[in-house]
Design an enzyme around this catalytic site. Structure first.
Site, short mmCIF file in Angstrom:
data_model
loop_
_atom_site.label_atom_id
_atom_site.label_comp_id
_atom_site.label_asym_id
_atom_site.label_seq_id
_atom_site.Cartn_x
_atom_site.Cartn_y
_atom_site.Cartn_z
N LYS A 9 0.83 -1.20 0.00
CA LYS A 9 0.00 0.00 0.00
C LYS A 9 0.87 1.26 0.00
CE LYS A 9 -3.75 -2.36 2.50
NZ LYS A 9 -4.58 -2.36 3.74
N TYR A 49 -11.97 -2.98 -3.08
CA TYR A 49 -12.51 -3.01 -1.71
C TYR A 49 -14.04 -3.03 -1.69
CZ TYR A 49 -7.91 -2.46 0.43
OH TYR A 49 -6.63 -2.67 0.86
N PHE A 57 -15.20 3.04 7.19
CA PHE A 57 -13.84 3.39 6.80
C PHE A 57 -13.62 3.34 5.28
CE2 PHE A 57 -13.84 -1.18 7.87
CZ PHE A 57 -13.34 -1.73 6.70
N ARG A 85 -0.92 -14.56 4.21
CA ARG A 85 -1.70 -13.90 5.28
C ARG A 85 -0.95 -13.98 6.61
NH1 ARG A 85 -6.34 -10.74 4.27
NH2 ARG A 85 -7.16 -11.46 6.27
N THR A 91 -5.01 -7.88 10.75
CA THR A 91 -5.41 -6.61 10.13
C THR A 91 -4.98 -5.39 10.94
OG1 THR A 91 -7.31 -7.73 9.16
CG2 THR A 91 -7.40 -5.33 9.22
N ARG A 102 3.04 -6.51 9.29
CA ARG A 102 2.29 -5.49 10.03
C ARG A 102 2.76 -5.41 11.48
NH1 ARG A 102 -3.58 -7.32 7.56
NH2 ARG A 102 -3.59 -5.99 5.70
N ASN A 112 -1.73 -0.11 7.45
CA ASN A 112 -1.21 -1.45 7.75
C ASN A 112 -0.40 -2.05 6.61
OD1 ASN A 112 -3.28 -2.17 6.06
ND2 ASN A 112 -4.41 -3.38 7.55
N HIS A 115 -1.66 -5.49 1.48
CA HIS A 115 -2.87 -6.29 1.28
C HIS A 115 -2.49 -7.67 0.79
CE1 HIS A 115 -6.82 -7.56 -0.21
NE2 HIS A 115 -6.14 -8.03 -1.24
N GLU A 126 -9.11 -10.98 -7.51
CA GLU A 126 -8.19 -9.85 -7.38
C GLU A 126 -7.08 -9.90 -8.43
OE1 GLU A 126 -9.08 -9.26 -2.61
OE2 GLU A 126 -7.10 -9.94 -3.22
P1 IDP Z 1 -7.26 -7.34 5.66
O1 IDP Z 1 -6.50 -6.30 4.87
O2 IDP Z 1 -6.42 -7.89 6.78
O3 IDP Z 1 -7.85 -8.43 4.78
P2 IDP Z 1 -9.99 -6.32 5.92
O4 IDP Z 1 -10.86 -6.54 7.11
O5 IDP Z 1 -10.31 -7.02 4.66
O6 IDP Z 1 -8.47 -6.61 6.38
O7 IDP Z 1 -9.97 -4.74 5.66
C1 IDP Z 1 -9.40 -4.23 4.49
C2 IDP Z 1 -8.58 -3.03 4.81
O8 IDP Z 1 -9.47 -1.99 5.27
C3 IDP Z 1 -7.58 -3.20 5.96
O9 IDP Z 1 -6.36 -3.77 5.55
C4 IDP Z 1 -7.40 -1.76 6.41
O10 IDP Z 1 -6.52 -1.07 5.51
C5 IDP Z 1 -8.80 -1.21 6.23
N1 IDP Z 1 -9.56 -1.27 7.47
C6 IDP Z 1 -10.17 -2.35 8.00
N2 IDP Z 1 -10.78 -2.04 9.16
C7 IDP Z 1 -10.54 -0.72 9.36
C8 IDP Z 1 -10.92 0.19 10.39
O11 IDP Z 1 -11.57 -0.14 11.36
N3 IDP Z 1 -10.47 1.48 10.23
C9 IDP Z 1 -9.72 1.88 9.17
N4 IDP Z 1 -9.36 1.05 8.19
C10 IDP Z 1 -9.76 -0.24 8.28
MG MG Z 2 -9.40 -8.41 3.41
#
Ligand code: IDP
Ligand code: MG
Length: 149
Positions: A9, A49, A57, A85, A91, A102, A112, A115, A126
Site C-alpha cells: 500500500k 474493496y 472506513f 496472510r 489486520t 504489520r 497497515n 494487502h 483480485e
Molecule cells: P485485511 O486487509 O487484513 O484483509 P480487511 O478486514 O479485509 O483486512 O480490511 C481491508 C482493509 O481496510 C484493511 O487492511 C485496512 O486497511 C482497512 N480497514 C479495516 N478495518 C478498518 C478500520 O476499522 N479502520 C480503518 N481502516 C480499516
Molecule cells: Mg481483506
C-alpha cells in the site's frame, strides 16, 4: 499452482519498505510471477474493496489507496494464500505478531502497509482485477528442487 494477490500500500512504498516486503516472500520460497508499480484509479480502488463498501472506513480507505503509488504483485506456490496472510499478520498491526510485516512495521489499522488475498476465490478475482494474463509469467525457480521435495 496456487497464486495470491499482494499489494504494498502507499504507506509501505513511502516508508521505503518495498525491498524488505518483497524479500520476505522471496526468502520464504514463493515465486514472483507478476509485479508492477502503479497509481491506482478511484474506480480500481473501489472495485478492489467492494466488500467493504458499506463500512464507515471505506471512503478513507479508497482515498488512502489512491493517494500515492502502490506495488502490485502476484506470488505463486503451494499454500501461498494462507501463508502470505501469516507473513502479513493480523489486520490491526497492534494485534499482529512481531515477525509479521504489520507486526514489525505498523501501529494502526488504517496504515497497515500491505494487502493479501484472503481465500482462493478472492485471490482469483483480485488477480484478474489487477493484472492482464500477459502480465503474469509462468516460470520455475532453479532452486525449486531445494525448496520442494
Ligand atoms: P485485511 O486487509 O487484513 O484483509 P480487511 O478486514 O479485509 O483486512 O480490511 C481491508 C482493509 O481496510 C484493511 O487492511 C485496512 O486497511 C482497512 N480497514 C479495516 N478495518 C478498518 C478500520 O476499522 N479502520 C480503518 N481502516 C480499516
Ligand atoms: Mg481483506
Amino acid at each position: 499452482m496456487e497464486r495470491t494477490f499482494i499489494m504494498i500500500k502507499p504507506d509501505g512504498v513511502q516508508r521505503n519498505l518495498v525491498g524488505e516486503i518483497i524479500r520476505r516472500f522471496e526468502s520464504k520460497g514463493f515465486t514472483l510471477v507478476g509485479l508492477k508499480m502503479l497509481s491506482v484509479s478511484r474506480e480500481l480502488a473501489q472495485k478492489h474493496y467492494d466488500v467493504h463498501r458499506e463500512r464507515p472506513f471505506f471512503k478513507g480507505l479508497v482515498e488512502f489507496i489512491i493517494s500515492s503509488p502502490v506495488v502490485a504483485m502476484v506470488w505463486e506456490g503451494d499454500g501461498v494464500i494462507a501463508s502470505a496472510r501469516k507473513i502479513i499478520g493480523a489486520t490491526n498491526p497492534l494485534n499482529s505478531e512481531p515477525g509479521t510485516i504489520r507486526g514489525d512495521y505498523g501501529i494502526t489499522v488504517g496504515r497497515n502497509l500491505i494487502h493479501g488475498s484472503d481465500a482462493l476465490e478472492t485471490a482469483q478475482t483480485e488477480i484478474s482485477l489487477w493484472f492482464t494474463p500477459e502480465e503474469l509469467l509462468s516460470w520455475e525457480l532453479v532452486t525449486k528442487p531445494w525448496l520442494v521435495e
